[in-house]
Design an enzyme around this catalytic site. Structure first.
Site, PDB file in Angstrom:
ATOM      1  N   SER A   8       0.712  -1.362  -0.110  1.00  0.00           N
ATOM      2  CA  SER A   8       0.533   0.270   0.337  1.00  0.00           C
ATOM      3  C   SER A   8       1.142   1.198  -0.296  1.00  0.00           C
ATOM      4  O   SER A   8       1.674   1.377   0.861  1.00  0.00           O
ATOM      5  CB  SER A   8      -1.063   0.163   1.300  1.00  0.00           C
ATOM      6  OG  SER A   8      -0.957   1.346   1.548  1.00  0.00           O
ATOM      7  N   HIS A  33      -1.457  -0.966  -4.038  1.00  0.00           N
ATOM      8  CA  HIS A  33      -2.297  -1.147  -3.355  1.00  0.00           C
ATOM      9  C   HIS A  33      -2.369   0.819  -3.744  1.00  0.00           C
ATOM     10  O   HIS A  33      -2.025   1.246  -2.842  1.00  0.00           O
ATOM     11  CB  HIS A  33      -2.514  -1.779  -2.411  1.00  0.00           C
ATOM     12  CG  HIS A  33      -3.872  -1.412  -1.454  1.00  0.00           C
ATOM     13  ND1 HIS A  33      -5.466  -2.478  -1.812  1.00  0.00           N
ATOM     14  CD2 HIS A  33      -4.204  -0.887  -0.520  1.00  0.00           C
ATOM     15  CE1 HIS A  33      -6.178  -1.752  -1.019  1.00  0.00           C
ATOM     16  NE2 HIS A  33      -5.345  -0.764  -0.171  1.00  0.00           N
ATOM     17  N   ASP A  35      -5.132   3.465  -2.004  1.00  0.00           N
ATOM     18  CA  ASP A  35      -5.338   4.128  -1.256  1.00  0.00           C
ATOM     19  C   ASP A  35      -6.069   5.316  -1.083  1.00  0.00           C
ATOM     20  O   ASP A  35      -5.247   6.789  -1.099  1.00  0.00           O
ATOM     21  CB  ASP A  35      -5.241   4.579   0.798  1.00  0.00           C
ATOM     22  CG  ASP A  35      -4.929   2.405   0.613  1.00  0.00           C
ATOM     23  OD1 ASP A  35      -5.769   1.832   1.209  1.00  0.00           O
ATOM     24  OD2 ASP A  35      -3.656   2.931   1.281  1.00  0.00           O
ATOM     25  N   MET A  37      -8.680   8.235   0.035  1.00  0.00           N
ATOM     26  CA  MET A  37     -10.031   9.098   0.924  1.00  0.00           C
ATOM     27  C   MET A  37     -10.175  10.220   0.743  1.00  0.00           C
ATOM     28  O   MET A  37      -9.722  10.852   0.481  1.00  0.00           O
ATOM     29  CB  MET A  37      -8.977   8.847   1.677  1.00  0.00           C
ATOM     30  CG  MET A  37      -8.234   7.576   2.056  1.00  0.00           C
ATOM     31  SD  MET A  37      -7.340   7.745   3.712  1.00  0.00           S
ATOM     32  CE  MET A  37      -6.830   6.107   4.009  1.00  0.00           C
ATOM     33  N   HIS A  66      -8.691   1.197  -3.957  1.00  0.00           N
ATOM     34  CA  HIS A  66      -9.533   0.975  -2.376  1.00  0.00           C
ATOM     35  C   HIS A  66      -9.787   2.448  -2.312  1.00  0.00           C
ATOM     36  O   HIS A  66      -9.438   3.537  -1.886  1.00  0.00           O
ATOM     37  CB  HIS A  66      -8.164   0.566  -1.971  1.00  0.00           C
ATOM     38  CG  HIS A  66      -9.129   0.833  -0.412  1.00  0.00           C
ATOM     39  ND1 HIS A  66      -8.586   0.292   1.141  1.00  0.00           N
ATOM     40  CD2 HIS A  66     -10.671   0.270  -0.445  1.00  0.00           C
ATOM     41  CE1 HIS A  66      -9.400   0.406   1.797  1.00  0.00           C
ATOM     42  NE2 HIS A  66     -10.478   0.206   1.395  1.00  0.00           N
ATOM     43  N   MET A  68     -11.955   4.508  -0.548  1.00  0.00           N
ATOM     44  CA  MET A  68     -12.725   5.057   0.610  1.00  0.00           C
ATOM     45  C   MET A  68     -12.831   6.461   0.384  1.00  0.00           C
ATOM     46  O   MET A  68     -12.979   7.481   1.050  1.00  0.00           O
ATOM     47  CB  MET A  68     -11.660   5.253   1.675  1.00  0.00           C
ATOM     48  CG  MET A  68     -11.236   3.349   2.047  1.00  0.00           C
ATOM     49  SD  MET A  68      -9.143   3.600   3.125  1.00  0.00           S
ATOM     50  CE  MET A  68      -7.968   3.552   1.797  1.00  0.00           C
ATOM     51  N   MET A 137     -11.293  -5.394   6.183  1.00  0.00           N
ATOM     52  CA  MET A 137     -10.660  -4.359   6.555  1.00  0.00           C
ATOM     53  C   MET A 137     -10.524  -5.278   7.646  1.00  0.00           C
ATOM     54  O   MET A 137     -11.289  -5.578   8.622  1.00  0.00           O
ATOM     55  CB  MET A 137     -11.195  -3.601   6.607  1.00  0.00           C
ATOM     56  CG  MET A 137     -11.305  -2.562   5.529  1.00  0.00           C
ATOM     57  SD  MET A 137      -9.707  -1.886   4.728  1.00  0.00           S
ATOM     58  CE  MET A 137      -9.345  -0.971   5.561  1.00  0.00           C
ATOM     59  N   ASP A 175      -6.463  -5.953   4.726  1.00  0.00           N
ATOM     60  CA  ASP A 175      -5.974  -5.160   4.611  1.00  0.00           C
ATOM     61  C   ASP A 175      -5.883  -4.377   5.950  1.00  0.00           C
ATOM     62  O   ASP A 175      -6.922  -4.241   6.126  1.00  0.00           O
ATOM     63  CB  ASP A 175      -7.166  -4.384   3.414  1.00  0.00           C
ATOM     64  CG  ASP A 175      -5.513  -2.385   3.280  1.00  0.00           C
ATOM     65  OD1 ASP A 175      -4.792  -2.366   3.845  1.00  0.00           O
ATOM     66  OD2 ASP A 175      -6.452  -1.780   2.283  1.00  0.00           O
ATOM     67  N   GLY A 197       0.932  -1.694   4.158  1.00  0.00           N
ATOM     68  CA  GLY A 197       1.584  -0.196   3.812  1.00  0.00           C
ATOM     69  C   GLY A 197       2.537  -0.283   5.345  1.00  0.00           C
ATOM     70  O   GLY A 197       4.304  -0.632   4.564  1.00  0.00           O
TER      71      GLY A 197
HETATM   72  C1  DX5 Z   1      -6.052   1.749   5.629  1.00  0.00           C
HETATM   73  C2  DX5 Z   1      -5.509   1.398   3.813  1.00  0.00           C
HETATM   74  C3  DX5 Z   1      -4.710   0.804   3.752  1.00  0.00           C
HETATM   75  C4  DX5 Z   1      -3.511   1.314   5.288  1.00  0.00           C
HETATM   76  C5  DX5 Z   1      -2.618  -0.063   5.040  1.00  0.00           C
HETATM   77  O1  DX5 Z   1      -7.091   2.309   5.077  1.00  0.00           O
HETATM   78  O2  DX5 Z   1      -7.112   0.857   3.330  1.00  0.00           O
HETATM   79  O3  DX5 Z   1      -4.805   0.574   2.958  1.00  0.00           O
HETATM   80  O4  DX5 Z   1      -2.855   1.710   4.116  1.00  0.00           O
HETATM   81  O5  DX5 Z   1      -1.017   0.277   6.102  1.00  0.00           O
HETATM   82  P1  DX5 Z   1      -0.781  -0.410   6.974  1.00  0.00           P
HETATM   83  O6  DX5 Z   1      -0.923  -1.685   6.775  1.00  0.00           O
HETATM   84  O7  DX5 Z   1       0.050   0.027   7.566  1.00  0.00           O
HETATM   85  O8  DX5 Z   1      -1.997  -1.007   8.138  1.00  0.00           O
HETATM   86 ZN    ZN Z   2      -6.548   0.267   1.767  1.00  0.00          ZN
END
Ligand code: DX5
Ligand code: ZN
Length: 221
Positions: A8, A33, A35, A37, A66, A68, A137, A175, A197
């Site tokens: 990520s 990946h 993210d 947001m 992904h 969000m 998640m 994730d 991540g």
């Molecule tokens: C969180 C994200 C993840 C995040 C994971 O909302 O969707 O993809 O980057 O990070 P780690 O692996 O550090 O939990």
């Molecule tokens: Zn994610």
């Protein structure tokens, strides 16, 4: 089915992005990946279509996106690039989920549904035909570096049973809070795709850390 590793980018050093993408690619990463947001569905804001389009030109790895975000339908077309292989929306954010999944598939992209830790698997009951991937998640979405929520493992075991019954080619991704050791355990339980991540990008040597992940993931096949 080959098990997949998707670093990520949320935890990457954006000043060294091209270099770091190459390092994880050399460590055996299968996808990036990404993210997205919106500051509504989750508290934070990340990046959007212009960054994705620019990454699509420089990166040699396919994208696992992904979303969000609330009301994803209007933005989905903007995340379609030549690198977009998977696009996932949250069940909690897509009011007409089946329509959204059909929209994603209309671009020849794998359609994914993400479930927050407290969302039951029963939301999947009537959409098995329309999805390719389920992203469990294992933290509440919004930030990198959070601790793994243990009930996610129980949810995974239940989902693996549903997969056998309803969709043997389903990709199950997880994730949030995944390190090397836990990823190995989860892959033994039937996880198909590890998203990580901070456990990757906090490492001194990104390639070596990805190879550690690769080792435990492949050992579980
Ligand atoms: C969180 C994200 C993840 C995040 C994971 O909302 O969707 O993809 O980057 O990070 P780690 O692996 O550090 O939990
Ligand atoms: Zn994610």
């Amino acid at each position: 089915m080959k098990k997949l590793l998707a670093p990520s980018l949320l935890s990457a050093d954006f000043g060294k992005l091209t270099e770091q993408i190459e390092q994880v690619r050399r460590g055996g990463a299968d996808l990036l990946h990404l993210d997205i947001m919106d500051g509504h569905f989750v508290p934070d804001i990340t990046y959007g279509p212009p960054v994705i389009r620019s990454l699509a030109k420089s990166s040699s790895l396919p994208f696992d996106i992904h979303l969000m975000i609330e009301q994803p339908d209007q933005l989905i077309p903007h995340f379609i690039t030549e690198r977009t292989e998977m696009l996932t929306v949250h069940a909690e954010a897509a009011i007409h989920l089946q329509r959204t999944l059909r929209l994603i598939r209309s671009f020849n992209v794998k359609a994914g549904v993400a479930l927050n830790p407290a969302t039951p698997l029963s939301v999947l009951d009537y959409i098995w035909e329309d999805l390719d991937l389920i992203l469990l998640m294992s933290v509440n979405p919004g930030y990198a570096g959070q601790s793994f929520i243990p009930s996610a493992q129980r949810k995974l075991v239940e989902l693996v049973e549903l997969k056998k019954r309803w969709k043997p080619d389903l990709i199950i991704a997880m994730d949030g809070g995944l390190d090397v050791e836990r990823s190995g355990q989860l892959c033994q339980c039937g996880l198909d795709m590890v998203i990580a991540g901070s456990a990757i990008f906090a490492a001194e040597d990104l390639t070596a850390r990805c190879l550690e992940f690769r080792h435990v993931i492949d050992a579980a096949i």
